[in-house]
Design a protein around this motif. Sequence first.
Motif, short mmCIF file in Angstrom:
data_model
loop_
_atom_site.label_atom_id
_atom_site.label_comp_id
_atom_site.label_asym_id
_atom_site.label_seq_id
_atom_site.Cartn_x
_atom_site.Cartn_y
_atom_site.Cartn_z
N VAL A 82 24.91 53.67 -21.74
CA VAL A 82 25.08 52.62 -22.87
C VAL A 82 25.13 51.35 -22.32
CG1 VAL A 82 26.90 54.08 -24.01
CG2 VAL A 82 27.66 52.66 -22.26
N VAL A 83 24.89 50.31 -23.23
CA VAL A 83 24.92 49.01 -22.71
C VAL A 83 26.06 48.24 -23.19
CG1 VAL A 83 23.47 46.96 -23.01
CG2 VAL A 83 22.19 49.02 -23.18
N LEU A 84 26.61 47.53 -22.33
CA LEU A 84 27.83 46.62 -22.68
C LEU A 84 27.60 45.15 -22.73
CD1 LEU A 84 30.12 48.38 -19.83
CD2 LEU A 84 29.48 49.14 -22.16
N ASN A 85 28.40 44.40 -23.54
CA ASN A 85 28.26 43.02 -23.68
C ASN A 85 29.06 42.30 -22.57
OD1 ASN A 85 30.87 43.43 -24.69
ND2 ASN A 85 30.78 42.05 -26.10
N LEU A 86 29.29 42.79 -21.57
CA LEU A 86 29.68 42.20 -20.15
C LEU A 86 28.90 42.38 -19.15
CD1 LEU A 86 33.30 43.67 -20.42
CD2 LEU A 86 32.61 41.32 -21.43
N GLY A 87 28.52 41.46 -18.37
CA GLY A 87 27.68 41.16 -17.01
C GLY A 87 28.41 40.67 -15.92
N SER A 88 27.56 40.16 -15.18
CA SER A 88 28.05 39.53 -13.82
C SER A 88 28.76 38.37 -14.08
CB SER A 88 26.69 39.31 -12.93
OG SER A 88 25.77 38.66 -13.41
N ARG A 89 28.34 37.78 -15.04
CA ARG A 89 29.19 36.37 -15.27
C ARG A 89 30.64 36.52 -15.81
NH1 ARG A 89 27.03 34.23 -21.32
NH2 ARG A 89 27.76 35.89 -22.56
N ASP A 90 30.54 37.71 -16.22
CA ASP A 90 32.26 38.22 -16.65
C ASP A 90 32.88 38.80 -15.32
OD1 ASP A 90 31.81 37.56 -19.49
OD2 ASP A 90 30.25 39.13 -19.28
N ARG A 91 32.29 38.94 -14.13
CA ARG A 91 32.86 39.24 -13.16
C ARG A 91 32.82 40.97 -12.91
NH1 ARG A 91 38.61 38.69 -12.87
NH2 ARG A 91 38.66 38.64 -15.00
N VAL A 92 31.80 41.62 -13.91
CA VAL A 92 31.74 42.96 -13.71
C VAL A 92 30.65 43.32 -12.73
CG1 VAL A 92 30.55 44.93 -15.28
CG2 VAL A 92 32.28 43.12 -16.21
N SER A 93 30.78 44.46 -12.09
CA SER A 93 29.88 44.74 -10.97
C SER A 93 29.97 46.37 -11.04
CB SER A 93 30.45 44.37 -9.57
OG SER A 93 31.76 44.75 -9.45
N ALA A 94 28.81 46.90 -10.33
CA ALA A 94 28.71 48.32 -10.03
C ALA A 94 29.90 49.24 -9.58
CB ALA A 94 27.59 48.59 -9.27
N GLY A 95 30.22 50.07 -10.28
CA GLY A 95 31.67 51.03 -9.77
C GLY A 95 32.65 50.51 -10.76
N ASP A 96 32.52 49.42 -11.46
CA ASP A 96 33.98 49.21 -12.52
C ASP A 96 33.95 50.11 -13.61
OD1 ASP A 96 34.30 46.94 -11.12
OD2 ASP A 96 33.62 45.38 -12.50
N THR A 97 35.16 50.53 -13.78
CA THR A 97 35.48 51.60 -14.65
C THR A 97 36.29 51.18 -15.95
OG1 THR A 97 35.61 53.22 -12.88
CG2 THR A 97 36.65 53.88 -14.95
N PHE A 98 35.85 51.49 -16.98
CA PHE A 98 36.44 51.18 -18.19
C PHE A 98 37.09 52.15 -19.04
CE2 PHE A 98 33.73 47.24 -17.31
CZ PHE A 98 34.52 46.28 -17.87
N GLU A 99 37.90 52.16 -19.85
CA GLU A 99 38.25 53.00 -20.83
C GLU A 99 37.90 52.66 -22.17
OE1 GLU A 99 42.68 53.62 -20.88
OE2 GLU A 99 42.57 55.23 -19.09
N VAL A 100 37.31 53.48 -22.85
CA VAL A 100 36.68 53.29 -24.23
C VAL A 100 37.79 53.63 -25.44
CG1 VAL A 100 34.84 53.89 -25.71
CG2 VAL A 100 34.48 54.11 -23.28
N TYR A 101 37.76 52.52 -26.36
CA TYR A 101 38.72 52.91 -27.38
C TYR A 101 38.10 52.68 -28.84
CZ TYR A 101 42.24 52.17 -23.78
OH TYR A 101 43.29 52.45 -22.91
N VAL A 102 38.52 53.54 -29.86
CA VAL A 102 37.91 53.49 -31.01
C VAL A 102 39.07 53.03 -32.08
CG1 VAL A 102 38.54 56.01 -31.46
CG2 VAL A 102 37.04 54.89 -32.92
N GLY A 103 38.88 52.26 -32.83
CA GLY A 103 39.97 51.65 -33.78
C GLY A 103 39.65 50.11 -33.89
N GLY A 104 40.74 49.63 -34.46
CA GLY A 104 40.69 48.14 -34.63
C GLY A 104 39.97 47.53 -35.87
#
Length: 401
Positions: free
Chosen positions: A276-298
């Motif tokens: 998948v493609v995320l709307n966060l990148g290196s300018r947001d301090r995101v780097s390889a290995g960063d783990t996220f949980e995915v949420y549905v709702g809102g």
Amino acid sequence: MRALNHCLAVTSVLVCSLVLGVQSALAAELAAGAPQTYVVQSGDTLWSIAGRFLRDPWLWSEVYEANPGIGDPDLIYPGDVLELRMVGGEPRIRRSRSASGRGSPRVVKLSPQVRSSSLTEAVPTISIAAIGPFLTQPYVADSDDIRRASYVVGFPDEHLIAGVNDSIYVRKIRSADQTDFQVLRPGDELRDPDSNELLGYEAVFVANAALERVGDPAKLKVVRMERQVSIGDRVIPASAEQPLVNFFPKPAPSGTRGRIISVLNGVSQIGRYDVVVLNLGSRDRVSAGDTFEVYVGGGKARDDVRRGMAANDWLKEGPLSSEFWLGQEWERKGWRRDEPSPDSSFPIHADWRRNKGEYVRPFERSGVLMVFRTFDRVSFGIVLHANRFINVGDWIAPPPA
């Protein structure tokens, strides 16, 4: 100290001491049936190994103790023995120095042949087969430069498409300084779903090509392909970037909430091992290995009961009563115009409408993904776990601390 004060305020000293003695602040909780030792096997990944020991594999970097002074202390190889022990009430995992064979040739005996092979490849973080094509190919262009790049204009043999070992004509390559090229197919815009900011352009990898002759058009030969080359495909210099296969999974930086904005390979419902493609990148301090949980709702959902589309409470008045029609379910919005005619001096019909009942869906955890490649404003992630279908637009957030 804060954990101790909390325990004293809630329960007895005895219970508090038991909690602190087993696991401190639940920093890393062991998985059910976690082994005391584990021999790393060929085909293992760092994520699968972490899942054997920890309930939350992304906490691996907090519990793994690298062996100093033995070369590549952070890397794990097939044949290494990992040992689990408790230090200060918290789990620690360490590679056995003697069993790992550090300082001596790393060999594995094969039978029935009498030979040995060096095991030089470290255990990768995740299955490289799942993300291999995405590690070195520029699937995201940070601007619309790709649309202005050189492009395939035709084929020497009047083909409609080209494959491996076929030649292609490309506009305006006048220098032989660069001989290796990539053929890409421009895709859709990638926009932030909240701000509508243009984050980049998807660029589908088509093929690799080698320069045969400069000119306008230049002549290139297709040497490797993922899909057939067509007229209009863009041609850019090949990237020399090397695949990044060894990195530790870790929680994403606190506060880096984002969205899934695209899924690759034409998948409509996202599941395990989809990219998948995320709307966060290196300018947001995101780097390889960063783990996220995915949420549905809102999002908003329709309240069919309030709208009168579903069965109402049987204790309420029925639809034949005036309370049902003129009570809380209906509101007067004003007066209807143009009834009985646009020439009426005063509207005589009241405009009654049902309340458009809506509610906001609560957020529910639907999976876990890990970033494996970043650009300035977007990142690629791979879904490592999904307990329900994931969709474009779903939210991502760091695992809870």
